[in-house]
Design a protein around this motif. Structure first.
Motif, PDB file in Angstrom:
ATOM      1  N   GLU A  45      47.879  50.609  43.943  1.00 45.46           N
ATOM      2  CA  GLU A  45      46.647  51.275  44.386  1.00 45.46           C
ATOM      3  C   GLU A  45      45.822  51.757  43.190  1.00 45.46           C
ATOM      4  OE1 GLU A  45      43.622  52.097  46.582  1.00 45.46           O
ATOM      5  OE2 GLU A  45      45.395  51.087  47.383  1.00 45.46           O
ATOM      6  N   GLN A  46      46.473  52.345  42.204  1.00 45.10           N
ATOM      7  CA  GLN A  46      45.745  52.794  41.010  1.00 45.10           C
ATOM      8  C   GLN A  46      45.135  51.607  40.264  1.00 45.10           C
ATOM      9  OE1 GLN A  46      49.179  54.934  39.479  1.00 45.10           O
ATOM     10  NE2 GLN A  46      47.922  56.804  39.324  1.00 45.10           N
ATOM     11  N   ALA A  47      45.838  50.482  40.235  1.00 45.99           N
ATOM     12  CA  ALA A  47      45.338  49.286  39.558  1.00 45.99           C
ATOM     13  C   ALA A  47      44.138  48.691  40.283  1.00 45.99           C
ATOM     14  CB  ALA A  47      46.444  48.247  39.428  1.00 45.99           C
ATOM     15  N   ARG A  48      43.922  49.078  41.553  1.00 47.73           N
ATOM     16  CA  ARG A  48      42.771  48.607  42.331  1.00 47.73           C
ATOM     17  C   ARG A  48      41.547  49.514  42.175  1.00 47.73           C
ATOM     18  NH1 ARG A  48      46.987  47.777  46.054  1.00 47.73           N
ATOM     19  NH2 ARG A  48      47.292  45.553  46.369  1.00 47.73           N
ATOM     20  N   LEU A  49      41.749  50.727  41.678  1.00 51.58           N
ATOM     21  CA  LEU A  49      40.675  51.718  41.647  1.00 51.58           C
ATOM     22  C   LEU A  49      39.605  51.398  40.618  1.00 51.58           C
ATOM     23  CD1 LEU A  49      42.690  55.055  41.900  1.00 51.58           C
ATOM     24  CD2 LEU A  49      41.303  53.967  43.690  1.00 51.58           C
ATOM     25  N   ARG A  50      38.371  51.630  41.012  1.00 52.89           N
ATOM     26  CA  ARG A  50      37.223  51.575  40.101  1.00 52.89           C
ATOM     27  C   ARG A  50      36.989  53.009  39.649  1.00 52.89           C
ATOM     28  NH1 ARG A  50      32.882  50.011  43.856  1.00 52.89           N
ATOM     29  NH2 ARG A  50      31.621  50.730  42.120  1.00 52.89           N
ATOM     30  N   SER A  51      37.054  53.238  38.365  1.00 51.59           N
ATOM     31  CA  SER A  51      36.900  54.607  37.865  1.00 51.59           C
ATOM     32  C   SER A  51      35.603  54.811  37.094  1.00 51.59           C
ATOM     33  CB  SER A  51      38.094  54.974  36.977  1.00 51.59           C
ATOM     34  OG  SER A  51      38.116  54.132  35.835  1.00 51.59           O
ATOM     35  N   THR A  52      34.794  53.777  37.026  1.00 53.10           N
ATOM     36  CA  THR A  52      33.503  53.861  36.344  1.00 53.10           C
ATOM     37  C   THR A  52      32.429  53.368  37.316  1.00 53.10           C
ATOM     38  OG1 THR A  52      33.605  51.616  35.440  1.00 53.10           O
ATOM     39  CG2 THR A  52      34.615  53.372  34.113  1.00 53.10           C
ATOM     40  N   ALA A  53      31.194  53.396  36.897  1.00 50.04           N
ATOM     41  CA  ALA A  53      30.095  52.932  37.746  1.00 50.04           C
ATOM     42  C   ALA A  53      30.159  51.426  37.992  1.00 50.04           C
ATOM     43  CB  ALA A  53      28.756  53.305  37.118  1.00 50.04           C
ATOM     44  N   GLY A  54      30.882  50.708  37.154  1.00 52.52           N
ATOM     45  CA  GLY A  54      30.997  49.262  37.287  1.00 52.52           C
ATOM     46  C   GLY A  54      31.981  48.847  38.363  1.00 52.52           C
ATOM     47  N   GLU A  55      32.092  47.540  38.545  1.00 51.87           N
ATOM     48  CA  GLU A  55      32.965  46.959  39.574  1.00 51.87           C
ATOM     49  C   GLU A  55      34.398  46.729  39.090  1.00 51.87           C
ATOM     50  OE1 GLU A  55      32.229  46.151  42.819  1.00 51.87           O
ATOM     51  OE2 GLU A  55      30.333  47.193  42.495  1.00 51.87           O
ATOM     52  N   LEU A  56      34.661  46.936  37.815  1.00 51.64           N
ATOM     53  CA  LEU A  56      35.951  46.558  37.242  1.00 51.64           C
ATOM     54  C   LEU A  56      37.065  47.522  37.600  1.00 51.64           C
ATOM     55  CD1 LEU A  56      34.759  45.561  33.650  1.00 51.64           C
ATOM     56  CD2 LEU A  56      35.231  44.049  35.581  1.00 51.64           C
ATOM     57  N   CYS A  57      38.243  46.950  37.810  1.00 47.95           N
ATOM     58  CA  CYS A  57      39.479  47.716  37.960  1.00 47.95           C
ATOM     59  C   CYS A  57      40.527  47.068  37.055  1.00 47.95           C
ATOM     60  CB  CYS A  57      39.942  47.741  39.417  1.00 47.95           C
ATOM     61  SG  CYS A  57      40.506  46.147  40.056  1.00 47.95           S
ATOM     62  N   LEU A  58      41.598  47.773  36.785  1.00 48.70           N
ATOM     63  CA  LEU A  58      42.592  47.248  35.836  1.00 48.70           C
ATOM     64  C   LEU A  58      43.269  45.975  36.339  1.00 48.70           C
ATOM     65  CD1 LEU A  58      44.040  50.604  34.507  1.00 48.70           C
ATOM     66  CD2 LEU A  58      42.559  48.979  33.312  1.00 48.70           C
ATOM     67  N   GLY A  59      43.661  45.954  37.592  1.00 51.54           N
ATOM     68  CA  GLY A  59      44.285  44.745  38.130  1.00 51.54           C
ATOM     69  C   GLY A  59      43.333  43.559  38.097  1.00 51.54           C
ATOM     70  N   GLY A  60      42.067  43.797  38.388  1.00 53.45           N
ATOM     71  CA  GLY A  60      41.067  42.740  38.340  1.00 53.45           C
ATOM     72  C   GLY A  60      40.827  42.236  36.934  1.00 53.45           C
ATOM     73  N   LEU A  61      40.847  43.137  35.960  1.00 53.33           N
ATOM     74  CA  LEU A  61      40.680  42.701  34.568  1.00 53.33           C
ATOM     75  C   LEU A  61      41.822  41.793  34.138  1.00 53.33           C
ATOM     76  CD1 LEU A  61      39.291  45.767  32.595  1.00 53.33           C
ATOM     77  CD2 LEU A  61      38.272  43.504  32.815  1.00 53.33           C
ATOM     78  N   ILE A  62      43.043  42.145  34.534  1.00 54.04           N
ATOM     79  CA  ILE A  62      44.193  41.292  34.194  1.00 54.04           C
ATOM     80  C   ILE A  62      44.015  39.914  34.834  1.00 54.04           C
ATOM     81  CG2 ILE A  62      46.699  40.970  34.403  1.00 54.04           C
ATOM     82  CD1 ILE A  62      45.992  43.251  32.473  1.00 54.04           C
ATOM     83  N   LYS A  63      43.608  39.888  36.115  1.00 51.74           N
ATOM     84  CA  LYS A  63      43.375  38.605  36.787  1.00 51.74           C
ATOM     85  C   LYS A  63      42.301  37.794  36.075  1.00 51.74           C
ATOM     86  CE  LYS A  63      42.575  38.416  41.159  1.00 51.74           C
ATOM     87  NZ  LYS A  63      42.101  38.731  42.531  1.00 51.74           N
ATOM     88  N   HIS A  64      41.208  38.455  35.728  1.00 54.71           N
ATOM     89  CA  HIS A  64      40.104  37.759  35.082  1.00 54.71           C
ATOM     90  C   HIS A  64      40.533  37.167  33.740  1.00 54.71           C
ATOM     91  CE1 HIS A  64      36.191  36.811  33.471  1.00 54.71           C
ATOM     92  NE2 HIS A  64      36.395  37.635  32.454  1.00 54.71           N
ATOM     93  N   VAL A  65      41.193  37.949  32.907  1.00 52.89           N
ATOM     94  CA  VAL A  65      41.599  37.453  31.596  1.00 52.89           C
ATOM     95  C   VAL A  65      42.608  36.315  31.748  1.00 52.89           C
ATOM     96  CG1 VAL A  65      42.703  38.085  29.402  1.00 52.89           C
ATOM     97  CG2 VAL A  65      40.992  39.589  30.411  1.00 52.89           C
ATOM     98  N   THR A  66      43.461  36.394  32.739  1.00 56.35           N
ATOM     99  CA  THR A  66      44.404  35.305  33.017  1.00 56.35           C
ATOM    100  C   THR A  66      43.644  34.024  33.334  1.00 56.35           C
ATOM    101  OG1 THR A  66      46.033  36.876  33.886  1.00 56.35           O
ATOM    102  CG2 THR A  66      46.291  34.555  34.527  1.00 56.35           C
ATOM    103  N   LYS A  67      42.655  34.133  34.222  1.00 51.98           N
ATOM    104  CA  LYS A  67      41.889  32.950  34.614  1.00 51.98           C
ATOM    105  C   LYS A  67      41.096  32.403  33.432  1.00 51.98           C
ATOM    106  CE  LYS A  67      38.785  31.004  37.907  1.00 51.98           C
ATOM    107  NZ  LYS A  67      37.869  31.098  38.966  1.00 51.98           N
ATOM    108  N   VAL A  68      40.504  33.294  32.646  1.00 56.65           N
ATOM    109  CA  VAL A  68      39.734  32.861  31.479  1.00 56.65           C
ATOM    110  C   VAL A  68      40.634  32.121  30.497  1.00 56.65           C
ATOM    111  CG1 VAL A  68      38.559  33.736  29.414  1.00 56.65           C
ATOM    112  CG2 VAL A  68      37.907  34.576  31.684  1.00 56.65           C
ATOM    113  N   GLU A  69      41.804  32.691  30.215  1.00 52.99           N
ATOM    114  CA  GLU A  69      42.711  32.043  29.263  1.00 52.99           C
ATOM    115  C   GLU A  69      43.155  30.680  29.788  1.00 52.99           C
ATOM    116  OE1 GLU A  69      46.771  33.064  26.801  1.00 52.99           O
ATOM    117  OE2 GLU A  69      45.330  34.670  27.183  1.00 52.99           O
ATOM    118  N   ARG A  70      43.467  30.600  31.061  1.00 48.79           N
ATOM    119  CA  ARG A  70      43.866  29.316  31.666  1.00 48.79           C
ATOM    120  C   ARG A  70      42.725  28.296  31.562  1.00 48.79           C
ATOM    121  NH1 ARG A  70      44.323  30.753  36.882  1.00 48.79           N
ATOM    122  NH2 ARG A  70      46.399  31.581  36.495  1.00 48.79           N
ATOM    123  N   GLY A  71      41.518  28.734  31.890  1.00 45.95           N
ATOM    124  CA  GLY A  71      40.379  27.829  31.863  1.00 45.95           C
ATOM    125  C   GLY A  71      40.090  27.294  30.474  1.00 45.95           C
ATOM    126  N   TRP A  72      40.133  28.175  29.478  1.00 45.82           N
ATOM    127  CA  TRP A  72      39.863  27.715  28.113  1.00 45.82           C
ATOM    128  C   TRP A  72      40.997  26.863  27.568  1.00 45.82           C
ATOM    129  CZ3 TRP A  72      35.317  27.100  26.395  1.00 45.82           C
ATOM    130  CH2 TRP A  72      34.278  27.960  26.745  1.00 45.82           C
TER     131      TRP A  72
END
Length: 185
Positions: A45-72
């Motif tokens: 649940e904490q990894a899902r939380l948005r704590s800033t004005a932006g849309e990012l959360c910690l779990g989402g950042l990990i997912k995004h970086v994983t996908k970026v690394e795989r894609g490159w």
């Protein structure tokens, strides 16, 4: 076989790393550590939380970086066809892409961290086995890439380092906003 293709045999015959390749793997490992460290002791649940004005959360950042690394990594092996043509993406495609930045209800932090570790392992293996860091492909179509520009495997790996470091910084801000925990200092 062209300089942009690798066989499974070549990936399994990994020499010990020295020089530039060792530097790339070590730098990637350090930036990955900082990113992962921001998720220490968090619940899903904490990894899902948005704590800033932006849309990012910690779990989402990990997912995004994983996908970026795989894609490159796939780009290094297969060229621009391994990546989407973002100029042809529909609104529905962009909406699905937004889920890459969220830890969805059916996902767990442990699961996305495990996926990230696997992608990191595969990238490290590629750095070790790649015959030529100068092998290059034209960049995929995207409004943020100049048409006709090529990136070498080396340049792509440096981009992965930069992307990981940038998102580790984002993650540090998000984590400090959640509960005051810091990665350094």
């Amino acid at each position: 076989m062209t300089s942009n293709e690798l066989s499974t045999r070549e990936l399994n015959e990994r020499p010990s790393l020295t020089g530039e390749r060792a530097d790339l793997v070590e730098t990637l490992a350090k930036q990955r550590h900082f990113l992962r460290f921001t998720t220490r002791d968090l619940t899903d649940e904490q990894a899902r939380l948005r704590s800033t004005a932006g849309e990012l959360c910690l779990g989402g950042l990990i997912k995004h970086v994983t996908k970026v690394e795989r894609g490159w990594r796939d780009f290094i092996l297969n060229g621009p066809s391994a990546m989407p043509d973002v100029t042809a993406m529909t609104d529905a495609d962009w909406a699905r892409r937004a889920d890459e930045f969220r830890l969805l209800p059916e996902e767990t932090l442990a699961g996305v961290l495990a996926d990230y570790a696997e992608e990191a392992r595969r990238t490290d293996e590629l750095v070790t086995a790649l015959p030529d860091l100068d092998a290059a492909w034209p960049l995929p179509k995207a409004p943020w890439f100049e048409p006709g520009v090529q990136w070498s495997a080396r340049r792509v790996l440096l981009h992965i380092v930069a992307e990981t470091a940038q998102h580790a910084g984002h993650a540090d801000i998000i984590r400090e906003s959640l509960d005051g925990a810091k990665s350094m200092g």
